[in-house]
Design an enzyme around this catalytic site. Structure first.
Site, PDB file in Angstrom:
ATOM      1  N   GLU A 244      -1.789   4.815   8.526  1.00 34.04           N
ATOM      2  CA  GLU A 244      -1.601   5.344   7.181  1.00 34.04           C
ATOM      3  C   GLU A 244      -2.790   4.943   6.308  1.00 34.04           C
ATOM      4  O   GLU A 244      -3.383   3.872   6.491  1.00 34.04           O
ATOM      5  CB  GLU A 244      -0.312   4.813   6.550  1.00 34.04           C
ATOM      6  CG  GLU A 244       0.966   5.287   7.235  1.00 34.04           C
ATOM      7  CD  GLU A 244       1.267   6.754   7.007  1.00 34.04           C
ATOM      8  OE1 GLU A 244       0.556   7.411   6.217  1.00 34.04           O
ATOM      9  OE2 GLU A 244       2.208   7.261   7.636  1.00 34.04           O
ATOM     10  N   CYS A 245      -3.118   5.786   5.321  1.00 36.45           N
ATOM     11  CA  CYS A 245      -4.259   5.526   4.448  1.00 36.45           C
ATOM     12  C   CYS A 245      -3.902   4.646   3.264  1.00 36.45           C
ATOM     13  O   CYS A 245      -4.773   4.193   2.543  1.00 36.45           O
ATOM     14  CB  CYS A 245      -4.831   6.843   3.923  1.00 36.45           C
ATOM     15  SG  CYS A 245      -3.690   7.743   2.857  1.00 36.45           S
ATOM     16  N   GLY A 246      -2.647   4.401   3.027  1.00 33.49           N
ATOM     17  CA  GLY A 246      -2.226   3.593   1.900  1.00 33.49           C
ATOM     18  C   GLY A 246      -1.220   4.290   1.007  1.00 33.49           C
ATOM     19  O   GLY A 246      -0.415   3.635   0.349  1.00 33.49           O
TER      20      GLY A 246
END
Length: 308
Positions: A244-246
């Site tokens: 996940e990118c955040g």
């Protein structure tokens, strides 16, 4: 449309306390049914998109629902411009705007508008030297700023169970730690089902997909997945454990970590300015600042809670 979602929810607006019941009522609902429910009953609804296939399919479905009702596009779009998107992604954004007659709400990293400004302020190749800070600056902070600016209470995402990792158990509707509602209308579809819809409906998509990419992010970190690798395996070339990118991680934890690093840097700079050879006592009290920051977080985003 199946009768169960409408029958169980048509008389009252969305109630977070009934989340399990609502998801149960949507267990057999199509993506269009989930979107129709969200449009009708979830307040403050927006779509966040990086123009991946799933998000594009959702945009097209929303457009069709809107046209059937003879209304403008029912869900505003938020685009997080990291400044490092492929040129093909930016061109696709313009094509989507034109095709669906909508205006993108675009948000960029704090205080900058160009790559040059970003690297001057935050450093070059930050994704290599401090990946968490990079994610916070280009995605997490702009997203929260968008939510605060636009009054966002809920977002439509392109997440699917078939993408694996943390997404494997997704429900049609979820609520994160900030109180933000996340609608995952295509959560039960696989990649091929999404691609089939895109082709059938004539939805514009990123030409990089025809070159072998399946999940397109920033140009510096995206590669083509190898045979047998998962759909999102090429999203972060240098970090095979990342999923996940955040945007779908714990926002408060990421914000605390970022602010702690900022304070540490300020402390180091103050020590250097005093001529200290090693980091020692400083006028910056890191523990107290961090505690105060933690106390402020809930208040800062209390307006994101439903019903606020």
């Amino acid at each position: 449309m199946p009768s169960s979602p409408v029958a169980s929810t048509s008389s009252i607006p969305f109630d977070p306390a009934r989340l399990d019941e609502i998801n149960a009522s949507l267990a057999d609902a199509s993506p269009q049914d989930v979107l129709t429910y969200a449009i009708d009953f979830i307040p403050g609804l927006f779509q966040t998109t990086a123009f991946g296939l799933t998000g594009l399919a959702a945009t097209d479905m929303i457009s069709r629902i809107s046209r059937k009702r003879k209304q403008p596009h029912a869900v505003p779009l938020i685009f997080l411009d990291t400044l490092y998107h492929f040129p093909e992604t930016l061109d696709l954004a313009r094509r989507v705007e034109k095709k669906y007659q909508l205006e993108l709400q675009t948000f960029r990293p704090p205080g900058v508008e160009t790559v040059e400004e970003f690297e001057k302020k935050y450093g070059e190749k930050l994704w290599e030297t401090d990946e968490d800070t990079y994610d916070y600056l280009v995605k997490v902070e702009p997203a929260r700023r968008a939510y605060d600016t636009l009054g966002v209470k809920a977002v439509i995402t392109g997440r699917r169970r078939s993408q694996g990792a943390d997404r494997a158990t997704l429900e049609p509707i979820e609520i994160d730690s900030t109180g933000l509602v996340k609608v995952n209308p295509l959560c039960r579809w696989g990649f091929q089902e999404v691609k089939d819809y895109i082709d059938m409906a004539g939805v514009p998509y990123n030409p990089l997909l025809d070159q072998g990419y399946k999940s397109v992010g920033d140009w510096h970190s995206t590669v083509k997945p190898k045979d047998g690798e998962g759909e999102r395996s090429g999203r972060w070339a240098s970090n095979k454990t990342k999923t996940e990118c955040g945007l779908h991680k714990d926002y408060f934890a990421m914000k605390r970590a970022f602010e702690k690093k900022q304070l540490e840097q300020a402390r180091a700079a103050a020590d250097k300015a005093r001529g200290d050879e090693e980091v020692g006592e400083s006028s910056v009290d890191l523990s107290q600042e961090t505690d105060a920051t933690s106390q402020d977080l809930g208040a800062s985003f209390s307006d994101l809670k439903l019903g606020a």
